[in-house]
Design an enzyme around this catalytic site. Structure first.
Site, PDB file in Angstrom:
ATOM      1  N   ARG A 252      -4.830  -5.885 -11.448  1.00 52.73           N
ATOM      2  CA  ARG A 252      -5.624  -6.759 -10.581  1.00 52.73           C
ATOM      3  C   ARG A 252      -7.008  -6.095 -10.470  1.00 52.73           C
ATOM      4  NH1 ARG A 252      -4.557  -5.753  -4.678  1.00 52.73           N
ATOM      5  NH2 ARG A 252      -2.621  -6.932  -4.800  1.00 52.73           N
TER       6      ARG A 252
ATOM      7  N   ARG B   7     -12.724  -3.815   6.699  1.00 54.29           N
ATOM      8  CA  ARG B   7     -13.162  -3.919   5.300  1.00 54.29           C
ATOM      9  C   ARG B   7     -13.753  -5.307   5.028  1.00 54.29           C
ATOM     10  NH1 ARG B   7      -8.534  -0.490   4.748  1.00 54.29           N
ATOM     11  NH2 ARG B   7      -7.105  -2.152   4.162  1.00 54.29           N
ATOM     12  N   ARG B   8     -13.192  -6.354   5.667  1.00 55.29           N
ATOM     13  CA  ARG B   8     -13.743  -7.708   5.468  1.00 55.29           C
ATOM     14  C   ARG B   8     -15.134  -7.793   6.108  1.00 55.29           C
ATOM     15  NH1 ARG B   8      -9.665  -6.946   3.151  1.00 55.29           N
ATOM     16  NH2 ARG B   8     -11.285  -6.333   1.713  1.00 55.29           N
TER      17      ARG B   8
ATOM     18  N   GLN C  93     -10.424  -0.635  -8.981  1.00 52.23           N
ATOM     19  CA  GLN C  93     -11.689  -0.948  -8.312  1.00 52.23           C
ATOM     20  C   GLN C  93     -12.876  -0.688  -9.234  1.00 52.23           C
ATOM     21  OE1 GLN C  93     -10.722   2.105  -5.629  1.00 52.23           O
ATOM     22  NE2 GLN C  93     -10.000   0.757  -3.988  1.00 52.23           N
TER      23      GLN C  93
ATOM     24  N   ASP D 215      -1.625  -2.204  -4.136  1.00 56.04           N
ATOM     25  CA  ASP D 215      -3.048  -2.187  -3.776  1.00 56.04           C
ATOM     26  C   ASP D 215      -3.642  -0.837  -4.144  1.00 56.04           C
ATOM     27  OD1 ASP D 215      -2.887  -4.702  -2.634  1.00 56.04           O
ATOM     28  OD2 ASP D 215      -2.909  -3.996  -0.562  1.00 56.04           O
TER      29      ASP D 215
ATOM     30  N   LYS E 177       0.877  -1.172   0.000  1.00 54.57           N
ATOM     31  CA  LYS E 177       0.000   0.000   0.000  1.00 54.57           C
ATOM     32  C   LYS E 177       0.913   1.221   0.000  1.00 54.57           C
ATOM     33  CE  LYS E 177      -4.338  -1.492   1.932  1.00 54.57           C
ATOM     34  NZ  LYS E 177      -4.075  -2.904   1.643  1.00 54.57           N
TER      35      LYS E 177
ATOM     36  N   LYS F  19     -13.490  -5.366  -6.770  1.00 58.43           N
ATOM     37  CA  LYS F  19     -14.714  -4.546  -6.729  1.00 58.43           C
ATOM     38  C   LYS F  19     -14.478  -3.211  -6.016  1.00 58.43           C
ATOM     39  CE  LYS F  19     -18.079  -8.274  -7.142  1.00 58.43           C
ATOM     40  NZ  LYS F  19     -19.247  -8.964  -6.563  1.00 58.43           N
TER      41      LYS F  19
ATOM     42  N   LYS G  88     -24.601  -2.200  -5.271  1.00 56.55           N
ATOM     43  CA  LYS G  88     -23.760  -3.371  -5.540  1.00 56.55           C
ATOM     44  C   LYS G  88     -23.993  -3.904  -6.954  1.00 56.55           C
ATOM     45  CE  LYS G  88     -22.482  -7.841  -3.533  1.00 56.55           C
ATOM     46  NZ  LYS G  88     -22.157  -8.375  -4.836  1.00 56.55           N
TER      47      LYS G  88
ATOM     48  N   THR H 290     -11.682 -11.775  -7.240  1.00 62.02           N
ATOM     49  CA  THR H 290     -13.068 -11.795  -6.746  1.00 62.02           C
ATOM     50  C   THR H 290     -13.397 -13.179  -6.216  1.00 62.02           C
ATOM     51  OG1 THR H 290     -15.402 -11.415  -7.315  1.00 62.02           O
ATOM     52  CG2 THR H 290     -14.045 -12.402  -9.037  1.00 62.02           C
ATOM     53  N   HIS H 291     -14.377 -13.216  -5.273  1.00 60.62           N
ATOM     54  CA  HIS H 291     -14.899 -14.511  -4.789  1.00 60.62           C
ATOM     55  C   HIS H 291     -16.292 -14.725  -5.345  1.00 60.62           C
ATOM     56  CE1 HIS H 291     -12.521 -12.327  -1.747  1.00 60.62           C
ATOM     57  NE2 HIS H 291     -11.818 -13.437  -1.742  1.00 60.62           N
TER      58      HIS H 291
HETATM   59  P1  FDA Z   1     -18.778  -9.940  -3.240  1.00 62.01           P
HETATM   60  O1  FDA Z   1     -18.585  -8.918  -2.176  1.00 62.01           O
HETATM   61  O2  FDA Z   1     -19.998  -9.845  -4.086  1.00 62.01           O
HETATM   62  O3  FDA Z   1     -18.688 -11.366  -2.573  1.00 62.01           O
HETATM   63  C1  FDA Z   1     -18.945 -12.560  -3.296  1.00 62.01           C
HETATM   64  C2  FDA Z   1     -18.956 -13.720  -2.312  1.00 62.01           C
HETATM   65  O4  FDA Z   1     -17.665 -13.881  -1.756  1.00 62.01           O
HETATM   66  C3  FDA Z   1     -19.854 -13.504  -1.098  1.00 62.01           C
HETATM   67  O5  FDA Z   1     -21.175 -13.903  -1.370  1.00 62.01           O
HETATM   68  C4  FDA Z   1     -19.189 -14.359  -0.048  1.00 62.01           C
HETATM   69  O6  FDA Z   1     -19.496 -15.730  -0.250  1.00 62.01           O
HETATM   70  C5  FDA Z   1     -17.728 -14.186  -0.368  1.00 62.01           C
HETATM   71  N1  FDA Z   1     -17.117 -13.081   0.401  1.00 62.01           N
HETATM   72  C6  FDA Z   1     -16.726 -11.874  -0.092  1.00 62.01           C
HETATM   73  N2  FDA Z   1     -16.151 -11.133   0.891  1.00 62.01           N
HETATM   74  C7  FDA Z   1     -16.201 -11.890   2.019  1.00 62.01           C
HETATM   75  C8  FDA Z   1     -15.780 -11.683   3.360  1.00 62.01           C
HETATM   76  N3  FDA Z   1     -15.192 -10.544   3.729  1.00 62.01           N
HETATM   77  N4  FDA Z   1     -15.986 -12.660   4.266  1.00 62.01           N
HETATM   78  C9  FDA Z   1     -16.564 -13.841   3.906  1.00 62.01           C
HETATM   79  N5  FDA Z   1     -16.989 -14.096   2.629  1.00 62.01           N
HETATM   80  C10 FDA Z   1     -16.821 -13.143   1.711  1.00 62.01           C
HETATM   81  N6  FDA Z   1     -10.057  -3.870  -2.583  1.00 62.01           N
HETATM   82  C11 FDA Z   1      -9.536  -2.628  -2.755  1.00 62.01           C
HETATM   83  O7  FDA Z   1     -10.242  -1.650  -2.585  1.00 62.01           O
HETATM   84  N7  FDA Z   1      -8.207  -2.469  -3.103  1.00 62.01           N
HETATM   85  C12 FDA Z   1      -7.391  -3.528  -3.331  1.00 62.01           C
HETATM   86  O8  FDA Z   1      -6.220  -3.348  -3.650  1.00 62.01           O
HETATM   87  C13 FDA Z   1      -7.943  -4.841  -3.171  1.00 62.01           C
HETATM   88  N8  FDA Z   1      -7.169  -5.944  -3.359  1.00 62.01           N
HETATM   89  C14 FDA Z   1      -7.752  -7.190  -3.351  1.00 62.01           C
HETATM   90  C15 FDA Z   1      -6.988  -8.310  -3.668  1.00 62.01           C
HETATM   91  C16 FDA Z   1      -7.589  -9.558  -3.744  1.00 62.01           C
HETATM   92  C17 FDA Z   1      -6.777 -10.743  -4.101  1.00 62.01           C
HETATM   93  C18 FDA Z   1      -9.001  -9.692  -3.492  1.00 62.01           C
HETATM   94  C19 FDA Z   1      -9.692 -11.011  -3.620  1.00 62.01           C
HETATM   95  C20 FDA Z   1      -9.739  -8.597  -3.126  1.00 62.01           C
HETATM   96  C21 FDA Z   1      -9.128  -7.337  -3.029  1.00 62.01           C
HETATM   97  N9  FDA Z   1      -9.857  -6.219  -2.640  1.00 62.01           N
HETATM   98  C22 FDA Z   1      -9.288  -4.967  -2.791  1.00 62.01           C
HETATM   99  C23 FDA Z   1     -11.200  -6.390  -2.009  1.00 62.01           C
HETATM  100  C24 FDA Z   1     -12.302  -6.279  -3.040  1.00 62.01           C
HETATM  101  O9  FDA Z   1     -12.372  -4.968  -3.526  1.00 62.01           O
HETATM  102  C25 FDA Z   1     -13.667  -6.673  -2.450  1.00 62.01           C
HETATM  103  O10 FDA Z   1     -13.986  -5.809  -1.400  1.00 62.01           O
HETATM  104  C26 FDA Z   1     -13.741  -8.113  -1.948  1.00 62.01           C
HETATM  105  O11 FDA Z   1     -13.023  -8.980  -2.770  1.00 62.01           O
HETATM  106  C27 FDA Z   1     -15.206  -8.605  -1.928  1.00 62.01           C
HETATM  107  O12 FDA Z   1     -15.745  -8.573  -3.225  1.00 62.01           O
HETATM  108  P2  FDA Z   1     -16.026  -9.873  -4.116  1.00 62.01           P
HETATM  109  O13 FDA Z   1     -15.509  -9.586  -5.475  1.00 62.01           O
HETATM  110  O14 FDA Z   1     -15.473 -11.066  -3.488  1.00 62.01           O
HETATM  111  O15 FDA Z   1     -17.582  -9.922  -4.291  1.00 62.01           O
END
Ligand code: FDA
Length: 307
Positions: free
Chosen positions: A179, A284-285, A158, A129, A95, A182, A196, A222-223
């Site tokens: 990378r 944030r998580r 993002q 990041d 960061k 969201k 969202k 993303t997850h």
């Molecule tokens: P979404 O939030 O829609 O979640 C999809 C599904 O994933 C959920 O239904 C749940 O099952 C699971 N899930 C997601 N988050 C969870 C959590 N906290 N606990 C439990 N389950 C969860 N952001 C940013 O602003 N700057 C950055 O540099 C990064 N870097 C980064 C690196 C990597 C490798 C990842 C995976 C993510 C980031 N992020 C990030 C975070 C990203 O912006 C985002 O907030 C999270 O990944 C959650 O978004 P999803 O895409 O997973 O979708």
């Protein structure tokens, strides 16, 4: 909306003070963080690698307030690179506010340059990041400057921000690895999509641009199972080789999906954070998932009831 409330409640210094670095919330943190020491991180790196997944290491910290702290963060990153067995293929996430961006852009550039140079020597890579929207222009400027001598330096974008589509076009054109995530920060609606569904739609569009443009090394962070499936479809339709992009997910989130993708032959990288500065990362998580928030609030209530 929920995300905004969570980030403002947990960001309150009084709430933060209630927990310090101990208590049950620490056990929630340990679900998402390898531990507080480099040894903890290296243990998890080993575990993750043994299941065929790749690793990014993040030494937690942000918004340092002195040049000494910024330099020390850079030194810590160099230690991670030197201590990790098989640095080759390792990625570290940094960061820029941890490396001095709030103090002076040149300080952050120098410190990040030192980490990038150490990584290059060991066959590792660095991804920067993305932080809250006020930093985007400065972060991209530093990444572009580092990219001139180190083409493997990448940066997160993002999908939540209105500007990101245009940033993506420019970074693809410049050959900077992106990378795509969201976005995890609380942002006003004039810079970010408030809903969202809008963020998800923008992610889908950016994903198409990123994966369907030949070349480069996209990182799909993303997850979200719908977006993972979409990425697979784009890759199959365009014939993009499987070793020319990777999926990325956070330590502690959807390990089932992580191992499934690795077993299917996709490159799958796990983002492993460690360090004592886990609180902002944890908030944030929590904002991403109501179940995490319920856990936090129940302990907040129990704790305030006691004191
Ligand atoms: P979404 O939030 O829609 O979640 C999809 C599904 O994933 C959920 O239904 C749940 O099952 C699971 N899930 C997601 N988050 C969870 C959590 N906290 N606990 C439990 N389950 C969860 N952001 C940013 O602003 N700057 C950055 O540099 C990064 N870097 C980064 C690196 C990597 C490798 C990842 C995976 C993510 C980031 N992020 C990030 C975070 C990203 O912006 C985002 O907030 C999270 O990944 C959650 O978004 P999803 O895409 O997973 O979708």
């Amino acid at each position: 909306m929920l995300r905004t409330v969570v980030l403002s409640v947990t960001g309150n210094p009084l709430v933060r003070g209630l927990f310090g670095s101990r208590g049950p919330v620490r056990s929630l943190a340990l679900r998402f963080v390898a531990g507080e020491t480099l040894e903890d991180a290296l243990r998890v790196v080993d575990e993750v690698r043994s299941s065929g997944r790749l690793v990014t290491v993040d030494h937690l910290g942000e918004n340092v307030t002195t040049p000494a702290e910024a330099r020390s963060a850079a030194t810590d990153y160099v230690k991670v690179l030197e201590r990790a067995p098989q640095s080759e293929g390792l990625n570290v996430a940094v960061k820029l506010t941890q490396l001095g961006l709030d103090l002076a852009p040149d300080l952050a550039l120098d410190n990040t340059g030192a980490v990038v140079a150490a990584a290059a020597k060991l066959g590792a890579t660095v991804t920067v990041d993305m932080e809250s929207s006020g930093y985007v222009t400065a972060i991209l400027d530093i990444v572009r400057r580092l990219h001139v001598s180190h083409p493997s330096v990448g940066v997160a974008l993002q999908a939540s921000l209105h500007r990101s589509g245009k940033d993506l076009e420019e970074l693809i054109e410049a050959g900077v690895p992106v990378r795509l995530c969201k976005g995890a920060y609380r942002e006003p609606s004039h810079v970010a999509y408030p809903r969202k569904s809008q963020v998800d739609a923008n992610y889908a569009g950016m994903l198409e641009m990123l994966l369907a443009t030949p070349g480069g090394y996209p990182m799909v962070a993303t997850h979200d199972p719908a977006l993972v499936a979409r990425a697979k479809r784009i890759v199959a339709a365009t014939g993009r080789p499987r070793d020319s992009f990777e999926f990325q997910m956070l330590y502690g989130v959807r390990p089932d999906l992580q191992t499934a993708l690795a077993r299917q032959g996709y490159r799958m990288r796990v983002y492993v954070p460690y360090g004592s500065e886990w609180y902002p990362y944890l908030t944030r998580r929590m904002a991403e998932r109501p179940a995490n928030l319920v856990f936090f609030l129940s302990h907040l209530r129990a704790r305030s009831g006691r004191s």
